[in-house]
Design a protein around this motif. Structure first.
Motif, short mmCIF file in Angstrom:
data_model
loop_
_atom_site.label_atom_id
_atom_site.label_comp_id
_atom_site.label_asym_id
_atom_site.label_seq_id
_atom_site.Cartn_x
_atom_site.Cartn_y
_atom_site.Cartn_z
N TYR A 32 -0.47 -12.67 -18.69
CA TYR A 32 -0.57 -13.26 -17.37
C TYR A 32 -0.32 -14.76 -17.41
N ALA A 33 0.46 -15.24 -16.44
CA ALA A 33 0.42 -16.66 -16.15
C ALA A 33 -0.92 -16.92 -15.47
N MET A 34 -1.46 -18.09 -15.68
CA MET A 34 -2.75 -18.45 -15.10
C MET A 34 -2.58 -19.70 -14.24
N VAL A 35 -3.22 -19.69 -13.11
CA VAL A 35 -2.99 -20.75 -12.14
C VAL A 35 -4.31 -21.21 -11.54
N TRP A 36 -4.39 -22.48 -11.21
CA TRP A 36 -5.51 -23.04 -10.46
C TRP A 36 -5.05 -23.35 -9.04
N PHE A 37 -5.89 -22.95 -8.10
CA PHE A 37 -5.73 -23.33 -6.70
C PHE A 37 -7.01 -24.01 -6.26
N ARG A 38 -6.96 -24.68 -5.12
CA ARG A 38 -8.16 -25.26 -4.55
C ARG A 38 -8.11 -25.13 -3.04
N GLN A 39 -9.28 -25.14 -2.46
CA GLN A 39 -9.38 -25.02 -1.02
C GLN A 39 -10.52 -25.88 -0.51
N ALA A 40 -10.16 -26.85 0.30
CA ALA A 40 -11.14 -27.71 0.94
C ALA A 40 -11.49 -27.12 2.30
N GLU A 46 -4.42 -24.33 -1.79
CA GLU A 46 -3.22 -24.99 -2.29
C GLU A 46 -3.12 -24.93 -3.81
N PHE A 47 -1.89 -24.91 -4.28
CA PHE A 47 -1.59 -24.88 -5.70
C PHE A 47 -1.98 -26.20 -6.34
N VAL A 48 -2.66 -26.11 -7.48
CA VAL A 48 -3.03 -27.29 -8.26
C VAL A 48 -2.19 -27.38 -9.53
N GLY A 49 -2.14 -26.29 -10.26
CA GLY A 49 -1.37 -26.27 -11.50
C GLY A 49 -1.44 -24.91 -12.15
N GLY A 50 -0.58 -24.68 -13.11
CA GLY A 50 -0.55 -23.41 -13.78
C GLY A 50 0.02 -23.49 -15.17
N ILE A 51 -0.13 -22.42 -15.89
CA ILE A 51 0.33 -22.36 -17.28
C ILE A 51 0.90 -20.98 -17.54
N ARG A 52 2.03 -20.96 -18.22
CA ARG A 52 2.68 -19.69 -18.51
C ARG A 52 1.94 -18.92 -19.57
N GLU A 53 2.35 -17.69 -19.79
CA GLU A 53 1.63 -16.73 -20.61
C GLU A 53 1.33 -17.25 -22.02
N SER A 54 2.31 -17.85 -22.63
CA SER A 54 2.14 -18.32 -24.00
C SER A 54 1.50 -19.70 -24.08
N GLY A 55 1.40 -20.35 -22.95
CA GLY A 55 0.87 -21.71 -22.93
C GLY A 55 1.92 -22.78 -23.16
N GLY A 56 3.17 -22.36 -23.32
CA GLY A 56 4.21 -23.32 -23.63
C GLY A 56 4.70 -24.14 -22.46
N LEU A 57 4.45 -23.67 -21.25
CA LEU A 57 4.91 -24.40 -20.07
C LEU A 57 3.76 -24.58 -19.10
N THR A 58 3.66 -25.76 -18.55
CA THR A 58 2.66 -26.04 -17.54
C THR A 58 3.33 -26.65 -16.31
N TYR A 59 2.69 -26.47 -15.19
CA TYR A 59 3.22 -26.96 -13.92
C TYR A 59 2.07 -27.59 -13.16
N TYR A 60 2.36 -28.68 -12.44
CA TYR A 60 1.32 -29.39 -11.71
C TYR A 60 1.81 -29.78 -10.33
N TYR A 94 -12.50 -24.69 -6.35
CA TYR A 94 -11.38 -24.43 -7.24
C TYR A 94 -11.42 -22.97 -7.69
N TYR A 95 -10.27 -22.33 -7.58
CA TYR A 95 -10.13 -20.93 -7.94
C TYR A 95 -9.08 -20.77 -9.03
N CYS A 96 -9.32 -19.83 -9.92
CA CYS A 96 -8.26 -19.46 -10.84
C CYS A 96 -7.71 -18.09 -10.45
N ALA A 97 -6.46 -17.89 -10.78
CA ALA A 97 -5.78 -16.64 -10.47
C ALA A 97 -4.89 -16.26 -11.64
N ALA A 98 -4.61 -14.96 -11.74
CA ALA A 98 -3.80 -14.44 -12.84
C ALA A 98 -2.69 -13.56 -12.30
#
Length: 121
Positions: A32-40, A46-60, A94-98
């Motif tokens: 699974y890619a794993m992602v953080w979202f947040r909601q005020a 809204e999207f905060v950031g995420g990381i790909r399955e192997s951990g080699g790529l991150t997005y913010y 803050y929520y995490c999603a998979a």
């Protein structure tokens, strides 16, 4: 079924740091890619950031780039987010999603219960 449990939220002063964790169940964490979202309050999730399955790529998201770092430990089935130089506008649940990596929260089926981050001035 993937169970996700966030932890590490709390109250922090503006300019401070906080570290969040997202622990998961199951033996398929590394698929699974794993992602953080947040909601005020009153705002969309809204999207905060995420990381790909192997951990080699991150997005913010642009709003947090340079202030947060997302990592994962596939041996521990856990994702982390180190948040630095926190601002009042970072306050949210803050929520995490998979799943597959998307920035759209509607694409995710697996969610944690959320952890509250409060930033005081």
């Amino acid at each position: 079924q993937v169970l996700l449990v966030e932890s590490g939220g709390g109250l922090v002063q503006a300019g401070g740091s906080l570290s969040l964790s997202c622990a998961t169940s199951g033996r398929t964490f590394n698929t699974y890619a794993m992602v953080w979202f947040r909601q005020a309050p009153g705002q969309e999730r809204e999207f905060v950031g995420g990381i790909r399955e192997s951990g080699g790529l991150t997005y913010y998201a642009e709003s947090v780039k340079g202030r947060i770092t997302i990592s994962r430990d596939n041996a521990k089935n856990t994702m982390y987010m180190q948040m630095n130089r926190l601002k009042r506008e970072d306050a949210a649940v803050y929520y995490c999603a998979a799943g597959y990596f998307y920035r759209d929260p509607s694409a995710y089926q697996h969610w944690g219960q959320g952890t509250q981050v409060t930033v005081s001035s």
